[in-house]
Design an enzyme around this catalytic site. Sequence first.
Site, PDB file in Angstrom:
ATOM      1  N   ASP A  67       0.822  -1.200   0.000  1.00 45.17           N
ATOM      2  CA  ASP A  67       0.000   0.000   0.000  1.00 45.17           C
ATOM      3  C   ASP A  67       0.858   1.253   0.000  1.00 45.17           C
ATOM      4  O   ASP A  67       2.075   1.194   0.159  1.00 45.17           O
ATOM      5  CB  ASP A  67      -0.948   0.004   1.212  1.00 45.17           C
ATOM      6  N   ASN A 136      -7.612  -3.432  14.338  1.00 47.69           N
ATOM      7  CA  ASN A 136      -8.961  -3.829  13.925  1.00 47.69           C
ATOM      8  C   ASN A 136      -8.926  -4.983  12.928  1.00 47.69           C
ATOM      9  O   ASN A 136      -9.908  -5.242  12.232  1.00 47.69           O
ATOM     10  CB  ASN A 136      -9.719  -2.634  13.341  1.00 47.69           C
ATOM     11  N   HIS A 138      -7.182  -5.278  10.170  1.00 47.66           N
ATOM     12  CA  HIS A 138      -6.984  -4.994   8.747  1.00 47.66           C
ATOM     13  C   HIS A 138      -5.659  -5.594   8.287  1.00 47.66           C
ATOM     14  O   HIS A 138      -4.722  -5.739   9.074  1.00 47.66           O
ATOM     15  CB  HIS A 138      -7.066  -3.498   8.446  1.00 47.66           C
ATOM     16  N   GLU A 143      -9.783  -2.348   5.442  1.00 52.28           N
ATOM     17  CA  GLU A 143     -10.446  -2.117   6.716  1.00 52.28           C
ATOM     18  C   GLU A 143     -11.684  -3.006   6.851  1.00 52.28           C
ATOM     19  O   GLU A 143     -12.172  -3.571   5.867  1.00 52.28           O
ATOM     20  CB  GLU A 143     -10.862  -0.637   6.809  1.00 52.28           C
TER      21      GLU A 143
END
Length: 242
Positions: A67, A136, A138, A143
Amino acid sequence: MDIRIFKNEAEIGKAAGQLFCDAVKENPSCVLGLATGATPVPTYNYITKAYADGKVSFKNVSTFNLDEYCDLPKTHKNSYYTFMHEQLFNSLDIKEENVHFLDGNAEDTEEECARYDAEINNAGGIDVQLLGIGNNAHIGFNEPADEFTVGSFKVKLTDSTINANKIYFDEGAMPHYALTMGIEQIMRAKKIVLIATGEKKAEAIKNMVEGEVTPQVPASILQNHKDVVIFLDEAAASLLNK
């Protein structure tokens, strides 16, 4: 899932770094998928030392990063382009033309993401993909969502991710958007290596390993991959049923 638990980050860095070096020795032209952040740094340190000691060469290796932030110059100190060069590429014999990133400043992000996916496919796919995991759950910047993503895409980062990463942006606001490989693209990798350390990752690891497969826990999809190795320290593994 092949879950391996170690005492500390240094032990993980040695084990994971050796795995990547072995993959390159076995296939000198292999394609690596790489991750950023603090978690993989010990692994990159091991790799650069192995290269410096003459144990492995990366001259024919290709890499694709997971990313990149949007609207951040690639030479900015917090861009993933800069991070990867400082932490790894500048210390190896890898060719710059074999190092691939998403362009977070592209005018047409859909076109940029399609280009990136095509480059991965044209390279024969990723042989070994390195992942971290967010608080979380990801992976990449995928996400929690209602559906698993497919190819690379532009994502609005959640407050959880922004709060976890904004500590690195001491001279300005952190970007709220990024380009990332999609879940399906990640899952196409022949082998996946995930590293998690620290108590803050324990709940995400438990949900990834022992919970249901759901896009609300993006990393849970790894339960469906045939070759996943997970490197954990004792804190990150603390909630797992032993």
